[in-house]
Design a protein around this motif. Structure first.
Motif, PDB file in Angstrom:
ATOM      1  N   ASP B  81       0.629  -1.242  -0.041  1.00 41.67           N
ATOM      2  CA  ASP B  81       0.265  -0.042  -0.417  1.00 41.67           C
ATOM      3  C   ASP B  81       0.895   1.032  -0.463  1.00 41.67           C
ATOM      4  O   ASP B  81       1.720   1.512   0.843  1.00 41.67           O
ATOM      5  N   LEU B  82       0.621   1.736  -1.144  1.00 41.20           N
ATOM      6  CA  LEU B  82       1.230   3.411  -1.323  1.00 41.20           C
ATOM      7  C   LEU B  82       0.727   4.590  -1.036  1.00 41.20           C
ATOM      8  O   LEU B  82      -0.044   4.400  -1.557  1.00 41.20           O
ATOM      9  N   TRP B  83       0.829   5.864  -0.080  1.00 43.95           N
ATOM     10  CA  TRP B  83       0.446   6.447   0.115  1.00 43.95           C
ATOM     11  C   TRP B  83       1.214   7.751   0.037  1.00 43.95           C
ATOM     12  O   TRP B  83       1.993   7.908   0.180  1.00 43.95           O
ATOM     13  N   GLU B  84       0.880   8.589  -1.193  1.00 41.74           N
ATOM     14  CA  GLU B  84       1.437  10.006  -1.637  1.00 41.74           C
ATOM     15  C   GLU B  84       1.023  10.907  -1.943  1.00 41.74           C
ATOM     16  O   GLU B  84      -0.311  10.568  -2.585  1.00 41.74           O
ATOM     17  N   VAL B  90       9.658  14.813  -1.335  1.00 39.15           N
ATOM     18  CA  VAL B  90      10.024  13.257  -0.851  1.00 39.15           C
ATOM     19  C   VAL B  90       9.443  12.033  -2.049  1.00 39.15           C
ATOM     20  O   VAL B  90      10.401  11.333  -1.572  1.00 39.15           O
ATOM     21  N   CYS B  91       8.066  11.739  -2.005  1.00 40.74           N
ATOM     22  CA  CYS B  91       7.569  10.889  -2.834  1.00 40.74           C
ATOM     23  C   CYS B  91       8.143  10.770  -4.397  1.00 40.74           C
ATOM     24  O   CYS B  91       8.587   9.736  -4.475  1.00 40.74           O
ATOM     25  N   ARG B  92       8.343  11.944  -4.713  1.00 37.43           N
ATOM     26  CA  ARG B  92       9.118  11.533  -5.887  1.00 37.43           C
ATOM     27  C   ARG B  92      10.815  10.997  -5.379  1.00 37.43           C
ATOM     28  O   ARG B  92      11.566   9.924  -6.299  1.00 37.43           O
ATOM     29  N   THR B  96      11.879   7.678  -7.322  1.00 34.07           N
ATOM     30  CA  THR B  96      12.970   7.462  -8.167  1.00 34.07           C
ATOM     31  C   THR B  96      13.972   6.790  -7.335  1.00 34.07           C
ATOM     32  O   THR B  96      14.390   5.689  -8.634  1.00 34.07           O
ATOM     33  N   SER B  97      13.886   6.215  -6.245  1.00 31.21           N
ATOM     34  CA  SER B  97      14.721   4.925  -6.208  1.00 31.21           C
ATOM     35  C   SER B  97      13.901   3.676  -6.053  1.00 31.21           C
ATOM     36  O   SER B  97      14.604   2.661  -6.455  1.00 31.21           O
ATOM     37  N   ILE B  98      12.679   3.828  -5.642  1.00 27.96           N
ATOM     38  CA  ILE B  98      12.227   2.133  -6.070  1.00 27.96           C
ATOM     39  C   ILE B  98      10.712   2.501  -6.819  1.00 27.96           C
ATOM     40  O   ILE B  98      10.484   0.890  -6.658  1.00 27.96           O
ATOM     41  N   GLY B  99      10.244   3.574  -7.281  1.00 29.22           N
ATOM     42  CA  GLY B  99       9.112   3.711  -8.399  1.00 29.22           C
ATOM     43  C   GLY B  99       8.706   2.203  -9.255  1.00 29.22           C
ATOM     44  O   GLY B  99       8.473   0.991  -9.681  1.00 29.22           O
ATOM     45  N   ALA B 100      10.649   1.195  -9.730  1.00 31.75           N
ATOM     46  CA  ALA B 100      10.909   1.038 -11.751  1.00 31.75           C
ATOM     47  C   ALA B 100      10.456  -0.338 -10.057  1.00 31.75           C
ATOM     48  O   ALA B 100       9.513  -1.081 -10.854  1.00 31.75           O
ATOM     49  N   TYR B 101      11.340  -0.466  -9.141  1.00 27.06           N
ATOM     50  CA  TYR B 101      10.959  -1.148  -8.483  1.00 27.06           C
ATOM     51  C   TYR B 101       9.556  -2.323  -8.263  1.00 27.06           C
ATOM     52  O   TYR B 101       9.427  -3.765  -8.795  1.00 27.06           O
TER      53      TYR B 101
END
Lengths: 165, 237
Positions: B81-84, B90-92, B96-101
């Protein structure tokens, strides 16, 4: 007191003009060329609808610069002083309103951790108080300029000969 | 004091109006300059989307049982579950680090991912969240989501996330169907945006980004967002 004011009025007027003018010039100059930042800052106050906030954010810096130049050069000082004082009163109101509403407007997001740091909140509140004090001082100087617009080193001169003052 | 005040009342009206006119001219010119430079800046940021390839369509559903979250790939063994908030910087960083995964986990059907789109940063977040939900209907949530974070401006509520610019973002990544632009400009998902925001207290979410893995709050130990740390947490379930 009155005699003292008469004696130093010319220099007091000059100092007020330069101080209010310099503050407005610097404040306006810093914001005028970063319009996105200015627009974002005005909407952070959450007083105006965003669209209007953006226009204010774009316009205010230029108004500040124009008024600052009038004050420093010494043209239409009384009118410029009214606008400068008005701007200061708006700022005081805006800061007071975010303070009352408890908004921490310089932090924007909740940061990485997700909890608002209370020690930071105290620092922000102190900043609000200082900003209000500063703007009150500038508003008082503008008020002084409204009553005594003519002083040293001014393009505009009093219509009355000096001895009548 | 009053004598000096009186002296100016009969002043030169022409000069006064000239000065007022000059001030107005400076302000109007300045506003036009500012509006133009803002829109140039926005168009420049779209350059980062050049050559973007739209991914395969991924179905998304709204799950009322999960705070109306946008659910991608339901039924996988792990649920994230992602809350953004689309404007949150900071969501950016997280993206950037985890989005692709996360995108890969959805596309390879290894995880169910539920997006909760918050909008507490202001009206531009509301608009961006609405647009994101519209993109979900088109099956391109992941693409649009990625694009929004690529172009996210450093400042909140600076006028960037206007409906016009959101349509342009879709345009640049190849998402330009009429249903999408209609949904976006009409604000068809605003009620859903509100439902997401209203579900915050139920899940005790007070900031973004907040991540739950199988319902358990992910508490990162490193300062930034470490992909390996996140991956281990997901694999542990």
């Amino acid at each position: 007191m009155k005699a003292l004011n008469l004696k130093y009025q010319g220099i007091l007027t000059l100092i007020s003009r330069l101080v209010v003018g310099a503050v407005l010039l610097i404040a306006g100059g810093l914001k005028a060329f970063v319009p996105a930042e200015a627009a974002s800052a005005v909407s952070a106050y959450k007083i105006l609808p965003t669209q209007i906030a953006h226009i204010v954010g774009y316009a205010l810096p230029w108004l500040e610069i124009a008024i600052a130049l009038l004050l420093i050069i010494g043209i239409s000082i009384r009118m410029a002083a009214i606008v400068a004082g008005g701007i200061m009163i708006l700022f005081i109101g805006a800061i007071a309103s975010v303070w009352v509403r408890g908004l921490l407007i310089d932090c924007g997001c909740f940061g990485g951790g997700g909890v608002i740091d209370l020690s930071k909140a105290a620092a922000v509140h102190r900043t609000y108080a200082l900003e209000i004090a500063r703007d009150c001082g500038l508003a008082l100087m503008s008020l002084y300029l409204y009553f005594f617009p003519y002083g040293l080193l001014s393009v505009e001169k009093s219509a009355l000969p000096n001895e009548e003052i | 004091m009053s004598k000096q005040a009186k002296a100016t009342t009969g002043g030169d009206h022409f000069t006064r109006w000239l000065v007022i006119g000059m001030v107005a001219l400076v302000v109007v010119t300045g506003v036009i300059f500012s509006i133009m430079s803002s829109s140039t800046k926005a168009n420049e940021s779209f350059a980062a989307l050049k050559g973007y390839k739209l991914g395969d369509s991924v179905a998304a559903s709204v799950n009322p049982a999960a705070g109306f979250g946008l659910t991608l790939n339901p039924g996988a063994p792990v649920t994230i579950d992602l809350w953004e908030d689309p404007q949150c910087p900071v969501c950016r960083t997280f993206e950037t680090s985890i989005g692709a995964y996360i995108d890969t986990m959805v596309r390879t059907k290894k995880a169910t991912v539920v997006y909760h789109l918050l909008s507490f940063l202001g009206p531009e977040s509301v608009r961006a969240a609405n647009a994101l939900m519209c993109s979900a209907d088109e099956g391109h949530y992941l693409d649009f989501h990625q694009a929004v974070y690529i172009v996210q401006p450093a400042l909140e509520n600076s006028g960037f996330f206007s409906n016009d610019n959101l349509v342009k973002i879709g345009d640049h990544i190849g998402l330009k169907s009429k249903t999408f632009t209609d949904c976006l400009t009409k604000g068809s998902k605003l009620e859903l945006v509100k439902a997401h925001a209203d579900s915050m207290p139920t899940y005790k979410v007070s900031g973004t980004p907040t991540v739950f893995i199988n319902g358990k709050l992910w508490e990162r130990t490193s300062n930034g967002f470490d992909l390996n740390e996140f991956r281990l947490a997901v694999e542990a379930g």
